[in-house]
Design a protein around this motif. Structure first.
Motif, PDB file in Angstrom:
ATOM      1  N   ILE A 151      -7.355   2.526  -6.922  1.00  0.00           N
ATOM      2  CA  ILE A 151      -6.275   1.980  -6.091  1.00  0.00           C
ATOM      3  C   ILE A 151      -6.602   0.528  -5.762  1.00  0.00           C
ATOM      4  CG2 ILE A 151      -5.071   2.152  -3.883  1.00  0.00           C
ATOM      5  CD1 ILE A 151      -5.820   5.155  -3.938  1.00  0.00           C
ATOM      6  N   ARG A 152      -5.617  -0.322  -5.882  1.00  0.00           N
ATOM      7  CA  ARG A 152      -5.784  -1.748  -5.573  1.00  0.00           C
ATOM      8  C   ARG A 152      -4.684  -2.157  -4.596  1.00  0.00           C
ATOM      9  NH1 ARG A 152      -4.416  -7.026  -7.273  1.00  0.00           N
ATOM     10  NH2 ARG A 152      -6.232  -8.414  -7.509  1.00  0.00           N
ATOM     11  N   LEU A 153      -5.089  -2.714  -3.445  1.00  0.00           N
ATOM     12  CA  LEU A 153      -4.140  -3.122  -2.404  1.00  0.00           C
ATOM     13  C   LEU A 153      -4.312  -4.610  -2.136  1.00  0.00           C
ATOM     14  CD1 LEU A 153      -3.213  -1.280   0.857  1.00  0.00           C
ATOM     15  CD2 LEU A 153      -4.017  -3.646   0.986  1.00  0.00           C
ATOM     16  N   ASP A 154      -3.235  -5.335  -2.293  1.00  0.00           N
ATOM     17  CA  ASP A 154      -3.221  -6.781  -2.039  1.00  0.00           C
ATOM     18  C   ASP A 154      -2.395  -7.041  -0.781  1.00  0.00           C
ATOM     19  OD1 ASP A 154      -2.788  -9.535  -1.960  1.00  0.00           O
ATOM     20  OD2 ASP A 154      -2.742  -9.717  -4.128  1.00  0.00           O
ATOM     21  N   PRO A 155      -3.053  -7.338   0.358  1.00  0.00           N
ATOM     22  CA  PRO A 155      -2.308  -7.516   1.615  1.00  0.00           C
ATOM     23  C   PRO A 155      -1.414  -8.741   1.628  1.00  0.00           C
ATOM     24  CG  PRO A 155      -4.617  -8.085   1.910  1.00  0.00           C
ATOM     25  CD  PRO A 155      -4.506  -7.496   0.541  1.00  0.00           C
ATOM     26  N   HIS A 156      -1.709  -9.743   0.812  1.00  0.00           N
ATOM     27  CA  HIS A 156      -0.899 -10.962   0.824  1.00  0.00           C
ATOM     28  C   HIS A 156       0.406 -10.766   0.064  1.00  0.00           C
ATOM     29  CE1 HIS A 156      -4.124 -13.181   2.701  1.00  0.00           C
ATOM     30  NE2 HIS A 156      -4.955 -12.710   1.791  1.00  0.00           N
ATOM     31  N   ARG A 157       0.340 -10.051  -1.040  1.00  0.00           N
ATOM     32  CA  ARG A 157       1.552  -9.806  -1.826  1.00  0.00           C
ATOM     33  C   ARG A 157       2.242  -8.508  -1.430  1.00  0.00           C
ATOM     34  NH1 ARG A 157      -2.009 -12.277  -5.501  1.00  0.00           N
ATOM     35  NH2 ARG A 157      -1.114 -14.115  -6.508  1.00  0.00           N
ATOM     36  N   GLY A 216      -3.252   0.512 -12.305  1.00  0.00           N
ATOM     37  CA  GLY A 216      -2.377  -0.533 -12.811  1.00  0.00           C
ATOM     38  C   GLY A 216      -0.897  -0.287 -12.647  1.00  0.00           C
ATOM     39  N   VAL A 217      -0.525   0.895 -12.146  1.00  0.00           N
ATOM     40  CA  VAL A 217       0.886   1.237 -11.982  1.00  0.00           C
ATOM     41  C   VAL A 217       1.328   0.956 -10.544  1.00  0.00           C
ATOM     42  CG1 VAL A 217       2.596   3.080 -12.099  1.00  0.00           C
ATOM     43  CG2 VAL A 217       0.701   3.025 -13.745  1.00  0.00           C
ATOM     44  N   PRO A 218       2.390   0.173 -10.317  1.00  0.00           N
ATOM     45  CA  PRO A 218       2.834  -0.130  -8.950  1.00  0.00           C
ATOM     46  C   PRO A 218       3.184   1.132  -8.161  1.00  0.00           C
ATOM     47  CG  PRO A 218       3.902  -1.573 -10.529  1.00  0.00           C
ATOM     48  CD  PRO A 218       3.218  -0.515 -11.342  1.00  0.00           C
ATOM     49  N   VAL A 219       2.796   1.135  -6.895  1.00  0.00           N
ATOM     50  CA  VAL A 219       3.102   2.244  -5.986  1.00  0.00           C
ATOM     51  C   VAL A 219       3.892   1.676  -4.804  1.00  0.00           C
ATOM     52  CG1 VAL A 219       2.188   4.098  -4.543  1.00  0.00           C
ATOM     53  CG2 VAL A 219       0.963   3.414  -6.633  1.00  0.00           C
ATOM     54  N   PRO A 220       5.194   1.913  -4.728  1.00  0.00           N
ATOM     55  CA  PRO A 220       5.992   1.391  -3.608  1.00  0.00           C
ATOM     56  C   PRO A 220       5.699   2.169  -2.330  1.00  0.00           C
ATOM     57  CG  PRO A 220       7.373   2.711  -5.047  1.00  0.00           C
ATOM     58  CD  PRO A 220       6.038   2.644  -5.708  1.00  0.00           C
ATOM     59  N   LEU A 221       5.333   1.470  -1.270  1.00  0.00           N
ATOM     60  CA  LEU A 221       5.002   2.106   0.004  1.00  0.00           C
ATOM     61  C   LEU A 221       5.813   1.487   1.132  1.00  0.00           C
ATOM     62  CD1 LEU A 221       1.076   2.248  -0.161  1.00  0.00           C
ATOM     63  CD2 LEU A 221       2.696   4.039  -0.806  1.00  0.00           C
ATOM     64  N   SER A 222       6.031   2.276   2.180  1.00  0.00           N
ATOM     65  CA  SER A 222       6.608   1.728   3.412  1.00  0.00           C
ATOM     66  C   SER A 222       5.540   0.899   4.112  1.00  0.00           C
ATOM     67  CB  SER A 222       7.074   2.858   4.331  1.00  0.00           C
ATOM     68  OG  SER A 222       5.951   3.534   4.886  1.00  0.00           O
ATOM     69  N   ARG A 223       5.936   0.141   5.131  1.00  0.00           N
ATOM     70  CA  ARG A 223       4.975  -0.697   5.848  1.00  0.00           C
ATOM     71  C   ARG A 223       3.885   0.145   6.515  1.00  0.00           C
ATOM     72  NH1 ARG A 223       9.959  -3.163   6.991  1.00  0.00           N
ATOM     73  NH2 ARG A 223      10.181  -5.222   6.031  1.00  0.00           N
ATOM     74  N   LYS A 224       4.254   1.268   7.104  1.00  0.00           N
ATOM     75  CA  LYS A 224       3.263   2.103   7.769  1.00  0.00           C
ATOM     76  C   LYS A 224       2.335   2.771   6.760  1.00  0.00           C
ATOM     77  CE  LYS A 224       4.509   1.156  11.920  1.00  0.00           C
ATOM     78  NZ  LYS A 224       3.680   0.177  12.675  1.00  0.00           N
ATOM     79  N   GLU A 225       2.880   3.212   5.648  1.00  0.00           N
ATOM     80  CA  GLU A 225       2.042   3.794   4.603  1.00  0.00           C
ATOM     81  C   GLU A 225       1.053   2.756   4.090  1.00  0.00           C
ATOM     82  OE1 GLU A 225       5.669   6.736   3.153  1.00  0.00           O
ATOM     83  OE2 GLU A 225       5.127   4.975   1.976  1.00  0.00           O
ATOM     84  N   PHE A 226       1.535   1.533   3.910  1.00  0.00           N
ATOM     85  CA  PHE A 226       0.683   0.438   3.463  1.00  0.00           C
ATOM     86  C   PHE A 226      -0.448   0.197   4.465  1.00  0.00           C
ATOM     87  CE2 PHE A 226      -0.551  -3.964   2.877  1.00  0.00           C
ATOM     88  CZ  PHE A 226      -0.479  -4.176   1.505  1.00  0.00           C
ATOM     89  N   ALA A 227      -0.110   0.147   5.748  1.00  0.00           N
ATOM     90  CA  ALA A 227      -1.106  -0.121   6.784  1.00  0.00           C
ATOM     91  C   ALA A 227      -2.151   0.992   6.858  1.00  0.00           C
ATOM     92  CB  ALA A 227      -0.421  -0.292   8.140  1.00  0.00           C
ATOM     93  N   VAL A 228      -1.722   2.241   6.749  1.00  0.00           N
ATOM     94  CA  VAL A 228      -2.659   3.366   6.796  1.00  0.00           C
ATOM     95  C   VAL A 228      -3.577   3.344   5.574  1.00  0.00           C
ATOM     96  CG1 VAL A 228      -2.829   5.881   6.619  1.00  0.00           C
ATOM     97  CG2 VAL A 228      -1.249   4.844   8.258  1.00  0.00           C
ATOM     98  N   LEU A 229      -3.010   3.100   4.405  1.00  0.00           N
ATOM     99  CA  LEU A 229      -3.834   3.031   3.199  1.00  0.00           C
ATOM    100  C   LEU A 229      -4.849   1.902   3.301  1.00  0.00           C
ATOM    101  CD1 LEU A 229      -4.476   4.029   0.367  1.00  0.00           C
ATOM    102  CD2 LEU A 229      -2.699   2.480  -0.511  1.00  0.00           C
ATOM    103  N   ALA A 230      -4.446   0.773   3.863  1.00  0.00           N
ATOM    104  CA  ALA A 230      -5.378  -0.347   4.031  1.00  0.00           C
ATOM    105  C   ALA A 230      -6.563   0.054   4.909  1.00  0.00           C
ATOM    106  CB  ALA A 230      -4.658  -1.550   4.628  1.00  0.00           C
ATOM    107  N   GLU A 231      -6.312   0.800   5.988  1.00  0.00           N
ATOM    108  CA  GLU A 231      -7.404   1.239   6.861  1.00  0.00           C
ATOM    109  C   GLU A 231      -8.335   2.197   6.124  1.00  0.00           C
ATOM    110  OE1 GLU A 231      -8.202   0.038   9.802  1.00  0.00           O
ATOM    111  OE2 GLU A 231      -6.509  -1.341   9.559  1.00  0.00           O
ATOM    112  N   LEU A 232      -7.791   3.089   5.329  1.00  0.00           N
ATOM    113  CA  LEU A 232      -8.626   4.015   4.565  1.00  0.00           C
ATOM    114  C   LEU A 232      -9.459   3.266   3.530  1.00  0.00           C
ATOM    115  CD1 LEU A 232      -6.058   6.914   3.979  1.00  0.00           C
ATOM    116  CD2 LEU A 232      -7.997   6.909   5.573  1.00  0.00           C
ATOM    117  N   LEU A 233      -8.881   2.261   2.901  1.00  0.00           N
ATOM    118  CA  LEU A 233      -9.625   1.470   1.931  1.00  0.00           C
ATOM    119  C   LEU A 233     -10.734   0.673   2.602  1.00  0.00           C
ATOM    120  CD1 LEU A 233      -6.657   0.266  -0.290  1.00  0.00           C
ATOM    121  CD2 LEU A 233      -8.648   1.535  -1.118  1.00  0.00           C
ATOM    122  N   ARG A 234     -10.451   0.122   3.772  1.00  0.00           N
ATOM    123  CA  ARG A 234     -11.471  -0.662   4.478  1.00  0.00           C
ATOM    124  C   ARG A 234     -12.658   0.211   4.894  1.00  0.00           C
ATOM    125  NH1 ARG A 234      -6.669  -3.232   7.036  1.00  0.00           N
ATOM    126  NH2 ARG A 234      -6.470  -5.293   6.102  1.00  0.00           N
TER     127      ARG A 234
END
Length: 217
Positions: A131-137, A144-162
């Motif tokens: 999984i690759r998450l780019d917070p700026h974009r 390599g396949v795009p995964v469309p997420l809601s803002r909250k899903e994005f934020a939760v995934l970012a915390e799990l990645l961190r």
């Protein structure tokens, strides 16, 4: 990332909050210095966007108090444009300084930069388990396949990645991905994790540690 916006102009404060939320940040808003100190004493903020000219308690005093506590990165905002004013603001311990009027894209970039510093120089792009998450974009891919997420899903995934494989509790996710108005007994974290699992697809990468929280494999 969780942000506290301290700005006595209600319309401007609300506009800043709306814009930051579009970038998957959890944002609380207060209109005076006393409320800022109260909120910072209760909540864990990554960045404080702090107007220098505030009622009740001045922005300078709020900045000094927060620096003394060792809490959050501070982006001081003011209408004063003189170099001496900017130097004085930074001399108070603020991490960055922005003068009004400002381009909103610049405000977002500065908040994001301070957020990375608050997290001990976390990499700008987060990767684990394919999984690759780019917070700026605001982009997420898996293999390599795009995964469309809601803002909250994005934020939760970012915390799990961190967390880099560590367990993150539901309380921690609420703290970082939602604002202070969220009901702590809500099932929104469980629902968001369910949606993340569905969108990220197989094989599953998010584990539940019963009674503890969630982690990425």
């Amino acid at each position: 990332m969780r942000v506290l916006v301290v700005e006595d102009e209600q319309l401007l404060a609300d506009a800043i909050a709306r814009g930051l939320r579009r970038h998957a940040m959890a944002v609380d808003v207060v209109l005076d210095g006393a409320a800022a100190l109260e909120h910072a004493g209760v909540n864990d903020y990554d960045v404080v966007v702090l107007d220098r000219d505030l009622p009740m308690v001045s922005g300078d005093k709020v900045c000094a108090e927060l620096i003394g506590r060792g809490e959050a990165r501070i982006l001081m905002v003011t209408a004063a444009t003189a170099v001496a004013e900017r130097v004085a603001g930074l001399g108070l311990g603020a991490d960055d300084y922005l003068t009004k009027p400002f381009a909103f894209a610049e405000l977002v970039a500065r908040v994001q930069a301070l957020g990375r510093r608050a997290r001990l120089a976390a990499p700008p792009v987060l990767e684990r388990s394919g999984i690759r998450l780019d917070p700026h974009r605001f982009e997420v891919t898996r293999a390599g396949v795009p995964v469309p997420l809601s803002r909250k899903e994005f934020a939760v995934l970012a915390e799990l990645l961190r967390a880099d494989g560590g367990v993150v509790s539901a309380e921690q996710l609420l703290e970082k991905a939602w604002d202070e108005h969220i009901d702590p007994f809500t099932g929104v974290v469980r629902y968001t994790i369910m949606m993340l699992r569905r969108k990220l697809g197989d094989p599953p990468v998010i584990d539940t540690e019963p009674g503890v929280g969630y982690r990425l494999r």
